[in-house]
Every structure is written in C-alpha cells, then in structure tokens.
Design an enzyme around this catalytic site. Structure first.
Site, short mmCIF file in Angstrom:
data_model
loop_
_atom_site.label_atom_id
_atom_site.label_comp_id
_atom_site.label_asym_id
_atom_site.label_seq_id
_atom_site.Cartn_x
_atom_site.Cartn_y
_atom_site.Cartn_z
CG HIS A 183 37.46 30.10 53.06
ND1 HIS A 183 37.62 28.67 52.83
CD2 HIS A 183 37.96 30.52 51.88
CE1 HIS A 183 37.84 28.37 51.80
NE2 HIS A 183 38.17 29.42 50.80
NE ARG A 285 36.74 36.03 42.54
CZ ARG A 285 36.01 36.80 43.40
NH1 ARG A 285 34.68 36.51 43.15
NH2 ARG A 285 36.20 37.61 43.97
NE ARG A 321 39.74 34.51 37.74
CZ ARG A 321 39.98 34.35 38.95
NH1 ARG A 321 40.77 35.23 39.72
NH2 ARG A 321 38.88 33.43 39.71
CD GLU A 412 46.12 36.73 38.92
OE1 GLU A 412 45.67 36.21 39.90
OE2 GLU A 412 46.16 36.10 37.72
CG ASN A 435 43.47 39.05 46.94
OD1 ASN A 435 43.28 40.41 47.16
ND2 ASN A 435 42.29 38.70 46.87
CG ASP A 436 47.24 35.13 43.39
OD1 ASP A 436 47.62 34.31 44.42
OD2 ASP A 436 46.28 34.84 42.78
NE ARG A 446 45.65 34.21 46.90
CZ ARG A 446 44.18 34.43 46.85
NH1 ARG A 446 43.34 35.10 47.74
NH2 ARG A 446 43.63 33.53 45.87
CB CYS A 483 39.93 42.57 39.63
SG CYS A 483 41.20 41.54 39.27
#
Length: 560
Positions: A183, A285, A321, A412, A435-436, A446, A483
């Site tokens: 975060h 999102r 998404r 992903e 990321n994934d 991650r 993305c």
C-alpha cells in the site's frame, strides 16, 4: 555508504533524515473503574471517530488513497472486532486495553494466514493505535513535523499517513519493510512521491543524516560527496523540466504512436488524469461501487457512475474492468457461500467469482452498455483473471449479448499469456496486468516484503510472457495494452513497447516521465532494448543491460 532497496518511479531527492516515531506503548492491563457501559461508550465513540477520520483523509487525498483508506476504515467498523472489544470490556477491561487486545488477536490471525493477509497487519496496527489514542485523548503516532523539508524513514507507513503526506515538507519516503506493490508503494506512486521501499539497510540511518534517495537506481546514498550531490541536483532539475513540458500524445522518437492512458479507481479522478495528459483510461477499477455494499449495486446506480466517467473522456478510449473481487477484496454477497480459502489469490476470484454469480456480471455489463449508449466515449470492457480460452469465449459472448461493442480480457496468469494467440482469437483485445502476472510467474506474493526481490516485472520470464502476448497481438492485428505498474517505469515502458505493447496505462502522476522516456527512442531501439532484456538471466541483469544501452544512446546523441 549505499543502501539498496526497490525504487518507486524515477525520482531523486536530497535531504536530512527524520525517523518515524515509535508507536504508543501497550495500554496497562488494569481493571476498569468506571464500569462496562461507560467503557463501551468510550470504545464505540473512538471507533466511529477513527472511521470517519480515515474516510475524511481518503476524500481529501483522492485517487488510490481513497480506496485504501476506505478499506482501512472498515477495520474500525468491523462487527466481529467490535464484538470482541465488547466482550473484553464485559470481562472488566478498560476500553483502551480491550481495543488493543481485540486488534492484536485479529492481527495474529492475519499473520497466520500469510501472504497478502499478513501484509494487512500493518493496517490493523495503525487502526488500533488510532482508536487507542482516541480513547485516551492523546495524539496518535504519525508523521513528524520537524519544521523543515526532510526524508521520512519508517519501518513501514500506514496508508492514512502516506495518503496525506505534506509534499512541501516530505522530500522522499524510505521504508525498511514493505514491497514494490505494498500500500505504501502504491500510494507513493499515485502521489508521485520519491520513494525507495524494502531498504533493510535503512534501519541504520539516524535523524539528520543526509541522504540521496535515488529511486531510479534503487539506492540510498548516505553522506553524499559534493560530486554526488551535484549530479543528483542536475538530475532532479532535468526531471522537473521534463514534467513541466507541454502535454503531447505519447509517441516514440520516430513518431510511432503509443497512447498513454490512466489507471483510475473512480470517476472523481478523471479531471486530474486529463490535466496530467492522459489520452484516455486504460484501467477503470469498478470495485469502489461494491466494497462498501452489503448487496450488489443496482443497474441504475452503476449506470450513473459509469456515465460520469465516460462523459469526462468524451471521444476517448475508456477501458473498464468488471468487478475483480476475491483475494484481497472479498465481498460478503459474492463469497458468503464459498467457505474459507487458505490461498484466496489462487481461489474463486475475478471471472471465476463472477461466473458463480452471473447475475452480478450481467447487471454490470448491462449498466456499462446503457452508459455507453448515452455518451460518446469509446468503451472497452475486460474480464479479470482469465485463465482459459473457454473463459475468454464465455465473457466475450456474454458481453456482446448485453450490448458491449469491444470486449476483451486481462492477461494476469501465465496460462493466458502462453495461449495468447487463441485468447485473442476469442476476443477483441488484451490488457496485461503486470502486477499479478509477475507474482504468479515467480510464485512471489506481490504484497509480501520478504519476497520483494522476486517481484520485478524486469524478470526475463515475465518479459517472455509479455512478448508472447505482443506477438499474438501483432499476428492477429489486435491491441495489447499494459495496465500494471510496470507501465509507470519510464525505461521499462520502452521495453514493453518493444515487446509489442500498443498502449500503456499507469497512475496519472507517471505519465510525464513515461512520455519523456518514449521520446528518446525509436521503434528499432525499443525492439533492441526488448531483446537485451529477454536475453538476460535475471531482473537486475535485464535492467542493467537496458540502462547501459539507453546511456549509450544518450551519450551518442549528446556528442552529436
């Protein structure tokens, strides 16, 4: 002295260190002297006040911070936690001690679960400290205010503090723990804060130590020499000039268009993205509509929010998404019948969860199609966590049935990348969530700082999967976007274009740096950089090889 870590972005800062203060001491375990009813009232007032304050900070900060602080506020309103606090008060505990014990017990449960849930322990600790401070009527620990600009060094930083840092005072952020997608890192990137995370050696830094925080090179320089200071100042001035340059569409030096899009979490962030030069939205999102709800929002409620977003990007591409719930975003009305999952990142999430509750997906697609019909944006809609060609076919067929003109899938997981040619035959476009994709390729959570060194999209294994998708897109004439946070790395962005990416989407704050980086290279050079990265044996080697290549081009151009 140099301390290695993981840089967030390409910023550089110079200044004196100020350490984050220690947390409040544990409340004394002494019997209440005012009775259970009074203690319960103290606890409830404090819990409500902290939840309200976290939401207030989220509203002020906007962007990704709003989502993160909303999730943290929910800890202060969790009925299970409040019930535990009440039970402890009933046994004779004071309000502050009951809160401390209840949240400590919950923290221990999260740590035992491991992975992402263990990383949320930092958020639980922060809420506990804030509630205890509110009960006692004292100042909660937070970011210090020394009265001069400084480099903040912390073990880790609570989301509420990261989101509201005074950027006129905090020159840079250094965390000893955390990871590149924690975060803290997400919010630092969203706010364009110069940051280096997972820098274990930073624990040796003391207040007033002078440091250079070099995010681009993943390093802290302690007690820099005059020459090192001068170089850092020059790089900082150069970056400031780049960020002040006129807004132009993304392109390579030879004119090859590379649209630069924004990752957004709500329509409220649209104006900021446009001001930063976003040419559209590459990832919207939709979870913000669902996270606070006890039941799924109605078609009309969703249509209103989607319409706001599409109107803000009139005539531009907007990629939405559909709900990506599960793993770190469980929803009661979507997961109440699935039972406990030991590893929710590998469980019923994304398109899997939506298929199990198809009406929720149907309502969302219906609302998106209705909003699209009322506006002039170019709406694309994609499904998250697609792992099989059959899933791609299912989503594409359902989306078209309900009026979506351009359906696509997110890549992903490695299976989707390896079958990219067949995936793209089944749908209209692909968007790679790096990321994934990185965490699943390297089997490295991650959000877990202990494996942060493995969480690099520069890893050639990850890049090879991206290359598979890029080649499939070129072969079939279909768009392939990026993305994930990798697109926000200015040098890696060039490599991604060399691998076949046709657009890049990132936090609005990263657009200026990426635009400037793309303009330094032509398509042939981008392809050469991609080849160098693919040929490397590891992430560090890939990054080093590409950096050296780029430096050579810069030196040659300078001589010219």
């Amino acid at each position: 002295m140099r301390v290695s870590g993981t840089g967030i972005g390409t910023g550089i800062a110079i200044g004196p260190v100020v350490r984050m203060p220690d947390p409040l001491p544990d409340p004394a375990d002494v019997p209440s002297t005012i009775g259970a009813d009074a203690e319960r009232q103290r606890a409830q007032r404090a819990l409500r006040a902290v939840a309200a304050e976290l939401r207030r900070r989220g509203g002020l900060a906007g962007g990704a911070a709003s989502e993160v602080l909303e999730a943290q506020a929910m800890f202060a309103e969790d009925p299970m936690l409040e019930g535990d606090v009440d039970a402890r008060i009933a046994s004779g505990k004071t309000a502050d001690r009951a809160v401390h014990e209840a949240y400590a017990a919950y923290r221990a449960q999260l740590v035992a679960l491991g992975g992402y849930m263990a990383e949320r322990a930092v958020d639980v600790d922060d809420v506990s400290q804030r509630v205890v401070a509110e009960v006692l009527g004292v100042q909660a620990p937070g970011v210090p205010h020394p009265g001069h600009p400084f480099v903040l060094v912390a073990r880790d930083l609570a989301p509420a503090d990261t989101a509201t840092l005074d950027l006129d005072q905090v020159l840079a952020l250094v965390t000893i723990g955390g990871g590149p997608t924690s975060h803290t890192a997400i919010l630092a990137r969203d706010k364009a804060i110069v940051a280096v995370v997972a820098a274990e050696g930073a624990s040796a830094l003391s207040d007033d130590d002078e440091v250079i925080v070099d995010a681009e090179n993943d390093v802290l320089v302690l007690a820099p020499t005059a020459a090192e200071r001068a170089e850092a100042e020059a790089r900082r001035a150069e970056r400031d000039a780049r960020r002040a340059a006129p807004l132009t569409p993304g392109r390579l030096a030879d004119g090859t268009a590379v649209p630069l899009l924004a990752n957004l979490g709500s329509a409220d962030a649209a104006a900021g993205a446009v001001a930063a030069g976003a040419e559209g939205v590459g990832l919207f999102r939709t979870e913000f509509l669902f996270l606070e709800a006890t039941s799924a929002p109605t078609v009309a409620e969703q249509q209103l929010e989607y319409g706001r977003l599409l109107q803000a990007f009139d005539g531009k591409k907007v990629v939405v998404r559909v709900l990506d719930a599960g793993a770190d975003k469980p929803l009661a009305f979507l997961h109440d019948d699935t039972g406990h999952e030991d590893n929710p990142a590998l469980g019923l999430r994304g398109i899997r969860a939506l298929r199990a509750h198809e009406q929720i997906l149907r309502d969302q697609l219906t609302a998106l199609a209705a909003a699209d019909a009322e506006t002039n944006a170019e709406l694309w809609v994609m499904a998250p966590m697609v792992a099989t060609v059959e899933e791609a076919e299912y989503f594409t067929a359902l989306a078209r049935e309900l009026g979506i003109r351009t359906p696509g899938v997110m890549i992903e997981v490695p299976s989707a990348a390896l079958l990219a040619d067949r995936m793209l035959q089944a749908t209209d476009f692909a968007s790679i969530g790096t990321n994934d994709l990185t965490q699943y390729t390297l089997a490295a959570d991650r959000l877990l700082g202990s494996v942060a060194a493995l969480q690099s999209p520069w890893n050639p294994a990850v890049l090879r999967l991206i290359a598979e998708v890029g080649a499939a897109g070129r072969g079939l004439g279909k768009p392939v976007g990026i993305c994930g946070e990798a697109a926000a790395d200015p040098l890696l962005a060039v490599v991604l274009v060399g691998l076949g990416a046709t657009s890049l989407s990132m936090s609005s704050a990263a657009i200026a740096d990426v635009r400037a980086s793309l303009l330094r290279f032509d398509a042939a050079q981008a392809a050469a950089m991609a080849d160098l990265a693919l040929a490397a044996v590891g992430a560090a080697e890939a990054h080093s090889a590409v950096r050296a290549f780029a430096a050579g081009i810069a030196a040659r151009d300078g001589d010219g």
